[in-house]
Design an enzyme around this catalytic site. Structure first.
Site, PDB file in Angstrom:
ATOM      1  N   ASP A 113       0.841  -1.202   0.000  1.00 57.79           N
ATOM      2  CA  ASP A 113       0.000   0.000   0.000  1.00 57.79           C
ATOM      3  C   ASP A 113       0.876   1.252   0.000  1.00 57.79           C
ATOM      4  O   ASP A 113       2.067   1.213   0.351  1.00 57.79           O
ATOM      5  CB  ASP A 113      -0.882  -0.042   1.270  1.00 57.79           C
ATOM      6  N   ASP A 134     -10.757   2.408  -3.201  1.00 61.96           N
ATOM      7  CA  ASP A 134     -11.289   2.215  -1.850  1.00 61.96           C
ATOM      8  C   ASP A 134     -12.806   2.318  -1.858  1.00 61.96           C
ATOM      9  O   ASP A 134     -13.456   2.028  -0.847  1.00 61.96           O
ATOM     10  CB  ASP A 134     -10.716   3.260  -0.892  1.00 61.96           C
TER      11      ASP A 134
HETATM   12  C1  DGJ Z   1      -5.847   1.925   1.960  1.00 61.99           C
HETATM   13  C2  DGJ Z   1      -6.233   0.717   1.179  1.00 61.99           C
HETATM   14  O1  DGJ Z   1      -6.713   1.081  -0.070  1.00 61.99           O
HETATM   15  C3  DGJ Z   1      -7.243  -0.091   1.991  1.00 61.99           C
HETATM   16  O2  DGJ Z   1      -7.689  -1.191   1.248  1.00 61.99           O
HETATM   17  C4  DGJ Z   1      -6.591  -0.527   3.267  1.00 61.99           C
HETATM   18  O3  DGJ Z   1      -5.540  -1.409   2.989  1.00 61.99           O
HETATM   19  C5  DGJ Z   1      -6.092   0.689   4.040  1.00 61.99           C
HETATM   20  N1  DGJ Z   1      -5.261   1.521   3.217  1.00 61.99           N
HETATM   21  C6  DGJ Z   1      -5.327   0.258   5.260  1.00 61.99           C
HETATM   22  O4  DGJ Z   1      -4.756   1.298   5.921  1.00 61.99           O
END
Ligand code: DGJ
Length: 727
Positions: free
Chosen positions: A469, A539
């Site tokens: 991430d 997201d």
């Molecule tokens: C952003 C990601 O897109 C989410 O799926 C998740 O992993 C969060 N970060 C976790 O902090």
């Protein structure tokens, strides 16, 4: 001989000479069954573009490159000619592909053909400045199975003095002179990525770019240009995608002379690259192709390229497994009992890969602390990760782990030990976003530290998967530890080191798979797709919004890379959609489940189990097959996509109705890409087909179409088509 076999013979016959040089005319031709790309050396020595479009069978038709006549002292011939890789020099004032300043102040650069070499599907053309001090080695490669051409360039300093590169683009793509062009591109923001835009191209320049340090949520490094209002199945479309995960720039320029040019590569913003005598500099790769059959074929060609030539493992890579991810269920509240309970339930549904998301390390209870301290949190996992991983494995699932390697919270042991490791301008503020700072990955010690802890995690634990991430954009991109003239290299070196870590990890752990995530779809491009198996699309997991995000995504990227989860409702927009609708939306990509399974009712569990089993039957067709976008969610009340397996034996149709009005029926859906002479057996899971004939011919399905019973709000269905005979 069947069509596929004829095509294969054609391709192999051509690939022997997919690149030709015609010495009498000094013309280069790059050919495939899909398209032809040609350029030639003019009497002045310029490398000029000659042709890009539908496949030509007679290379003799191509003219030699020529010097054009000046129109006026304001419109010299240099402005009228379509150079393949123009330097900024002489009276050339359109977007240059290369711009430099020499140490002695000379900024003029006129690139002429020097030599070339053909090596199978690769063509290397060396251009040199007329003073012979600067060399641009243009590296073309044609992929005969799609006709896509890739270009990158190496700039070499052949002089005795240093120069600074101010712009080194990967390619200039010249379109046929003419009118009526439209540009398609993808824009968006966090939770609203890859929205498709389509607009006329006028005189002047449109800039698509990222200055954020990553490819970005806001614009994606992909373009398509059509002429004469192409649609999904008809018309000429030129398209391209840049393989770079950092600052990029693509300009689309129409000159007063009806020339449309696309120039792209590293962003020129805050860019300055010193090059000493003897040194060289490589640009990223820029891929582009041509479709005579609309936007649909343009996407299919790109998808084929990605699956065959870009993704790790290429054609041998497996279809994406069904994944469970803990984030939306637990956020930071992960611990061993909680994850075990979720894993038990996920395994029963048929999940194959269980991924524990954020919260398992350091003092990570909120986003305020912990990033940088990649050791297991002892309160949450008193016996380390092993018992959980063993448990997940004993349930028949692989285990994956979330990491965010490039980031650090000020409240972390790493930051306390190495405050100098973050990018910064000394004495200036360090802007926090999500309470975190960006490590300067351009530094080799930071690169080695990140590789070191990821390698340790992968070595000490039975990991199949990292979700990598990146939850913020850059700020204050200072690199005070290197000499002043190298400090702007931070943007590019950061990305090169990121790629190097991914490459080394995969090399050392061949079974390890990686997902690229950046707060959703902030790092999706052909550069990262060389190293990862899937990408986190957004997201925003709200299923109706997802239809449009996925539509835009599919313009450029294949379904198998598109991670798509089923999550709980009400979701974003406070919207609730039925579980079956959420499954069908997500089954158009790499299916994942992000729901809190502890809240699933018995009916939810039963439905989810059925849908996951169904996904396993169709995923080869969806992920590896050809996509036909039949009804676009951006244009219709009903959205529909169809996928056909590579052998043509299976097809899958998805349809989603947003909201019925005035008691109307949804539009008839005309299938596409089927064999008109074949018959297909229809399989439905919910009897929403109006047609009751058990089998229908491809001709009928495409000409008459299928009618579906989709009622109320957020109704959906899926139809499986199995080819039963050829006539
Ligand atoms: C952003 C990601 O897109 C989410 O799926 C998740 O992993 C969060 N970060 C976790 O902090």
């Amino acid at each position: 001989m069947c069509r596929a076999a004829i095509f294969a013979v054609f391709v192999s016959a051509l690939s022997a000479q997919s690149i030709q040089f015609i010495p009498a005319k000094k013309v280069f031709v790059l050919s495939s069954p899909h398209s032809t790309y040609a350029m030639g050396v003019s009497p002045d020595g310029e490398l000029q573009h000659l042709y890009w479009g539908a496949a030509l069978w007679r290379v003799d038709d191509l003219p030699a490159a020529e010097r054009k006549r000046d129109i006026s002292s304001f419109d010299p011939h240099e402005m009228l000619e379509a150079e393949e890789y123009p330097g900024w020099g002489g009276p050339r004032f359109y977007e240059p592909a290369l711009k430099i300043t020499r140490a002695d102040g000379d900024r003029d650069l006129v690139l002429h053909y020097a030599s070339h070499k053909i090596d199978g599907d690769r063509l290397l053309i060396t251009l040199r400045d007329i003073k012979e001090d600067v060399e641009a080695n243009l590296d073309y490669r044609i992929y005969p199975d799609t006709g896509i051409v890739s270009r990158r360039v190496q700039i070499v300093n052949r002089s005795k003095q240093a120069f600074t590169i101010e712009s080194a683009q990967s390619a200039t793509w010249n379109l046929p002179e003419g009118d009526g062009y439209r540009l398609s591109y993808l824009s968006g923001r966090w939770a609203a990525e890859t929205q498709l835009n389509r607009e006329p191209i006028h005189e002047g320049m449109k800039v698509l770019e990222s200055r954020l340090g990553e490819s970005g949520h806001n614009l994606n490094p992909w373009f398509a240009i059509d002429q004469g209002n192409a649609d999904e199945q008809h018309g000429s479309v030129w398209f391209g995608a840049l393989a770079w995960s950092g600052n990029w720039r693509i300009t689309v320029e129409q000159t007063p002379y009806k020339q449309v040019r696309v120039t792209g590569g590293l962003n020129t913003f805050d860019f300055a690259q010193p090059l000493n005598p003897g040194q060289s500099f490589d640009t990223p790769e820029f891929f582009a192709g041509y479709s005579a059959n609309g936007f649909g074929e343009a996407s299919r060609l790109l998808h084929n390229l990605e699956r065959t030539h870009i993704e790790p493992g290429g054609a041998t890579a497996r279809v994406r497994p069904v994944l469970y991810n803990s984030w939306e269920a637990t956020e930071f509240n992960v611990d061993e009992p909680g994850q075990r309970a979720l894993a038990d339930k996920a395994a029963k549904l048929g999940v194959e890969l269980f991924v524990m998301d954020d919260g398992w390390f350091g003092k990570r209870n909120t986003d305020n602390a912990g990033l940088g301290d990649w050791t297991v949190n002892p309160q949450k996992f008193p016996n380390g990760l092993k018992p959980l991983i063993d448990h997940v494995n004993s349930l028949g699932m692989d285990f994956g782990l979330w990491v965010e390697p490039e980031m650090v919270n000020p409240d972390s042991d790493l930051y306390r030990a190495h405050p100098d490791w973050v990018m910064n301008f000394p004495g200036r503020p360090r802007s926090l976003l999500r309470n975190q700072l960006v490590l300067n990955l351009a530094r080799s010690d930071v690169r080695d530290y990140i590789f070191g802890f990821l390698d340790k995690l992968a070595t000490e634990n039975h990991l199949r998967y990292f979700k990598w991430d990146m939850n913020r954009i850059f700020a204050e991109p200072g690199w005070p530890d290197v000499p002043l003239d190298q400090q702007k290299e931070i943007w590019r070196q950061y990305v090169l080191n990121y790629y190097e870590i991914l490459r080394r990890l995969r090399e050392k752990h061949p079974n390890l798979e990686i997902e690229s995530c950046s707060g959703g779809g902030g790092r999706i491009d052909l550069g990262v797709l060389r190293y990862v198996d899937e990408v986190w699309t957004s997201d925003n997991t709200e299923a109706f919004d997802r239809l449009r995000i996925q539509e835009g995504f599919s313009e450029a990227y294949a379904a198998k890379f598109m991670s798509a989860w089923v999550t709980d409702v009400p979701n974003m927009n406070h919207r609730s959609t039925p579980l079956s609708y959420r499954f069908l939306v997500a089954m158009q990509g790499a299916l994942g489940i992000g729901s809190n399974l502890n809240k699933f009712s018995a009916e939810d569990t039963e439905l989810a189990t059925k849908m996951i089993a169904l996904d396993k039957r169709i995923r080869e067709t969806v992920q590896m097959g050809d996509l036909y976008r039949l009804l676009l969610p951006s244009e219709n009340d009903t959205a529909s996509n169809q996928y056909i397996s590579k052998d043509g034996k299976e097809a899958v149709l998805f349809a989603f109705r947003h909201s019925q009005e005035y008691n109307t029926a949804p539009p008839t859906i005309h299938l596409a890409g089927l064999d008109p002479k074949a018959t297909y057996k229809l399989e439905t899971i919910d009897n929403k087909l109006v047609e009751k004939q058990p089998e229908l011919s491809g001709a009928y399905l495409m000409q008459n179409g299928l009618n579906l019973i989709l009622r109320g709000d957020f109704d959906s269905t899926i139809v499986l088509l199995h080819r039963v005979s050829k006539d």
